[in-house]
Design a protein around this motif. Structure first.
Motif, short mmCIF file in Angstrom:
data_model
loop_
_atom_site.label_atom_id
_atom_site.label_comp_id
_atom_site.label_asym_id
_atom_site.label_seq_id
_atom_site.Cartn_x
_atom_site.Cartn_y
_atom_site.Cartn_z
N ASP A 105 0.83 -1.20 0.00
CA ASP A 105 0.00 0.00 0.00
C ASP A 105 0.87 1.25 0.00
O ASP A 105 0.52 2.26 -0.61
CB ASP A 105 -0.91 -0.01 1.23
N ARG A 106 2.00 1.19 0.67
CA ARG A 106 2.87 2.36 0.79
C ARG A 106 3.73 2.56 -0.46
O ARG A 106 3.88 3.67 -0.96
CB ARG A 106 3.78 2.17 2.03
N PHE A 107 4.30 1.47 -0.98
CA PHE A 107 5.25 1.59 -2.08
C PHE A 107 4.76 1.01 -3.40
O PHE A 107 5.40 1.22 -4.43
CB PHE A 107 6.57 0.91 -1.70
N ALA A 156 15.44 -15.59 -9.91
CA ALA A 156 14.85 -14.39 -9.30
C ALA A 156 15.15 -13.16 -10.15
O ALA A 156 14.27 -12.31 -10.37
CB ALA A 156 15.39 -14.22 -7.89
N VAL A 157 16.37 -13.05 -10.64
CA VAL A 157 16.75 -11.89 -11.45
C VAL A 157 15.96 -11.86 -12.75
O VAL A 157 15.51 -10.80 -13.21
CB VAL A 157 18.26 -11.90 -11.73
N LEU A 158 15.75 -13.01 -13.37
CA LEU A 158 15.05 -13.06 -14.65
C LEU A 158 13.59 -12.63 -14.53
O LEU A 158 12.99 -12.17 -15.51
CB LEU A 158 15.12 -14.48 -15.22
N LEU A 159 13.02 -12.76 -13.35
CA LEU A 159 11.63 -12.37 -13.16
C LEU A 159 11.47 -10.86 -13.03
O LEU A 159 10.37 -10.33 -13.26
CB LEU A 159 11.05 -13.05 -11.92
N VAL A 160 12.53 -10.15 -12.66
CA VAL A 160 12.43 -8.71 -12.41
C VAL A 160 11.93 -7.94 -13.64
O VAL A 160 11.01 -7.12 -13.53
CB VAL A 160 13.77 -8.16 -11.91
N PRO A 161 12.49 -8.15 -14.84
CA PRO A 161 11.98 -7.40 -16.01
C PRO A 161 10.50 -7.66 -16.28
O PRO A 161 9.77 -6.74 -16.68
CB PRO A 161 12.86 -7.90 -17.16
N LEU A 162 10.05 -8.90 -16.08
CA LEU A 162 8.64 -9.21 -16.29
C LEU A 162 7.75 -8.43 -15.33
O LEU A 162 6.71 -7.90 -15.71
CB LEU A 162 8.40 -10.71 -16.10
N VAL A 163 8.17 -8.36 -14.07
CA VAL A 163 7.39 -7.62 -13.08
C VAL A 163 7.32 -6.14 -13.45
O VAL A 163 6.26 -5.51 -13.42
CB VAL A 163 7.99 -7.81 -11.68
N LEU A 164 8.46 -5.57 -13.81
CA LEU A 164 8.50 -4.15 -14.15
C LEU A 164 7.68 -3.84 -15.40
O LEU A 164 7.07 -2.78 -15.52
CB LEU A 164 9.94 -3.70 -14.36
N LEU A 165 7.65 -4.78 -16.35
CA LEU A 165 6.95 -4.56 -17.61
C LEU A 165 5.45 -4.75 -17.50
O LEU A 165 4.68 -4.00 -18.10
CB LEU A 165 7.52 -5.51 -18.68
N VAL A 166 5.01 -5.73 -16.73
CA VAL A 166 3.60 -6.14 -16.75
C VAL A 166 2.80 -5.64 -15.54
O VAL A 166 1.67 -5.16 -15.68
CB VAL A 166 3.49 -7.68 -16.84
N VAL A 167 3.36 -5.75 -14.36
CA VAL A 167 2.59 -5.51 -13.14
C VAL A 167 2.36 -4.02 -12.92
O VAL A 167 3.27 -3.20 -13.07
CB VAL A 167 3.31 -6.13 -11.91
N ARG A 168 1.13 -3.69 -12.57
CA ARG A 168 0.76 -2.35 -12.13
C ARG A 168 -0.03 -2.49 -10.83
O ARG A 168 -0.61 -3.53 -10.55
CB ARG A 168 -0.08 -1.61 -13.18
N ASP A 169 -0.06 -1.42 -10.04
CA ASP A 169 -0.67 -1.52 -8.72
C ASP A 169 -2.18 -1.70 -8.79
O ASP A 169 -2.76 -2.47 -8.04
CB ASP A 169 -0.34 -0.28 -7.89
N ARG A 170 -2.83 -0.97 -9.71
CA ARG A 170 -4.28 -1.00 -9.82
C ARG A 170 -4.69 -0.88 -11.28
O ARG A 170 -3.97 -0.28 -12.07
CB ARG A 170 -4.93 0.13 -9.02
N PRO A 171 -5.87 -1.42 -11.65
CA PRO A 171 -6.35 -1.25 -13.02
C PRO A 171 -6.47 0.22 -13.41
O PRO A 171 -6.24 0.57 -14.57
CB PRO A 171 -7.72 -1.93 -12.99
N ALA A 172 -6.85 1.08 -12.45
CA ALA A 172 -7.03 2.50 -12.76
C ALA A 172 -5.74 3.15 -13.25
O ALA A 172 -5.79 4.16 -13.95
CB ALA A 172 -7.55 3.24 -11.52
N ASP A 173 -4.59 2.58 -12.91
CA ASP A 173 -3.32 3.13 -13.38
C ASP A 173 -3.22 3.08 -14.90
O ASP A 173 -2.46 3.84 -15.51
CB ASP A 173 -2.14 2.36 -12.77
#
Length: 450
Positions: free
Chosen positions: A83-85, A189-206
């Motif tokens: 929630d904070r970050f 673990a390192v290979l997953l980082v680009p996927l997280v940065l590319l795909v994941v967003r905090d909320r749909p509204a973003d």
């Protein structure tokens, strides 16, 4: 000449795209699967570390204990961190922390370094990707009617992680060496980082989207506005929820029985099954394959338990799960040997079906007694007790092995505790007891889910 409207060619239809929620779910699922694999790798690396450094089973088991306890205590606050970050930042930093913690073990020379890297770094990193991550994603990206399936898939991620990673890690540890296994964990673990940065967003509204399943005219679920005044922060709310929940007898029963659940799964079987089987002459890779097989049947058991929880009193389900688990553990010393006997295979199948079958009825009882709004946070604390129990069991079983030369007493202890947990579940009241709720109006909410 004007072409009549009825004669005009129809406008090309737009191709329906997959909702972003499913892509976020896929990447978060990969993170949860990997986190479970990182945690399960410890059981396959105990004996190689002891052989190279001359460390005792108590020393290596202590590092596993630190990992499990810190993992569990991080989980209740993971939602506050997100929630904070934000989800993306927290998961990215968690993966990097796991990568650093696992990668640096290849140059360690002292037990305190194992405790720091395995226990603290990997413990915090995987704790930030505990089941609460799946809960947060399901709540933000899906409407109420769609969350059950998603959270069920996330709950099975632990079994999948064990299945995917453990046999390979065991093969690397007994082949090229345990350092290769540690580097594979770090690299994954390192290979997953680009996927997280590319795909994941905090909320749909973003992204200007609505949660999956929301009506077209429904308002966007905007991020809550930050307040600096009297609004209670998530971490403070978690502590307050714990302080209020401890007034309830039901909370203590769920807290205690889930502590025993962690003792008898992650702490004992997850950490010590491979070395215990090796003590009886079974190759480590074979034992790791059996433990991975537990993960296969756990997928079936988790789904079946969720289906039963909607139809059977959760108290009776927990009574059956803990009781049968306790009886099975009492027979383990007679089942282990150099080969896979039919009786041992039956135990693996049964234990796999029962591995996390306790989760759906436990969550249901949290909802029944503490209300929908607070149930996730209450379960977060109950889940923390699960991992603390696992940590205590990991050290206890290691001490038993070092003191007596075998795990016999550890198996009997776990079996007895599970039988006690089965009886305790029957002491949970069917309806919410007074004191389970504290917020005005929450009594009606609790009653609505009974």
């Amino acid at each position: 000449m004007t072409i009549p409207a009825t004669d005009r060619s129809p406008a090309p239809t737009r191709t329906r795209r997959v909702h972003r929620a499913w892509w976020v779910t896929a990447v978060v699922l990969a993170a949860l699967v990997s986190a479970a694999g990182f945690r399960s790798s410890t059981g396959a690396l105990l004996e190689p570390l002891e052989s190279e450094f001359g460390w005792s089973r108590a020393t290596t088991s202590g590092a596993v204990t630190a990992n499990l306890v810190i993992y569990g205590l991080t989980a209740p606050f993971a939602a506050a961190l997100m929630d904070r970050f934000g989800i993306r930042r927290v998961v990215t930093l968690a993966l990097l922390l796991v990568a650093v913690g696992s990668g640096l073990t290849v140059v360690m020379t002292a037990p305190w370094q194992l405790w720091l890297l395995w226990g603290v770094a990997v413990g915090v990193g995987t704790g930030a990707m505990a089941l609460v991550l799946g809960s947060v994603v399901a709540n933000r990206w899906f409407v109420e009617s769609r969350r059950g399936l998603v959270t069920g898939v996330f709950s099975a991620a632990g079994a999948a992680g064990q299945l995917v990673f453990l046999p390979g890690i065991a093969a690397l540890a007994t082949g090229p060496g345990w350092r290769w296994a540690a580097l594979v964990v770090s690299g994954a673990a390192v290979l997953l980082v680009p996927l997280v940065l590319l795909v994941v967003r905090d909320r749909p509204a973003d992204l200007g989207l609505r949660p999956y399943g929301a009506a077209p005219g429904e308002a966007l679920d905007e991020a809550p506005t930050r307040h600096t005044g009297t609004q209670v922060g998530p971490a403070t709310q978690a502590i307050r929820t714990l302080r209020e929940s401890v007034r309830s007898r039901t909370f203590w029963i769920l807290f205690g029985t889930f502590w025993i659940c962690g003792w008898s799964t992650n702490g004992l079987i997850g950490t010590h099954f491979i070395p215990a089987a090796h003590d009886h002459g079974m190759p480590e890779t074979t034992a790791a394959g059996l433990l991975a097989l537990v993960g296969v049947f756990d997928l079936v058991g988790t789904i079946a338990s969720g289906w039963l929880t909607d139809r059977v009193d959760p108290r009776f389900l927990l009574f059956g799960y803990y009781g049968l688990r306790g009886l099975s553990l009492l027979f383990v010393p007679a089942l282990l040997g150099p080969d896979i006997a039919p009786s041992l295979f039956v135990f693996i199948v049964f234990y796999g079906l029962d591995w996390v079958a306790t989760v759906p009825p436990t969550i249901a009882l949290c909802r029944r007694h503490f209300g929908v709004q607070r149930s996730s946070m209450v379960f977060g604390w109950v889940f923390a007790s699960h991992m603390v129990g696992a940590g205590v069991a990991a050290s206890y079983a290691g001490w038993v092995r070092q003191s007596t030369g075998d795990y016999y007493t550890a198996w009997l202890t776990a079996g007895g505790l599970c039988l006690f947990a089965a009886m305790a579940c029957l002491a949970i009241s069917r309806s919410p007891e007074r004191g389970s709720w504290n917020t005005e109006g929450e009594q009606a909410e609790v009653a609505s889910v009974t």
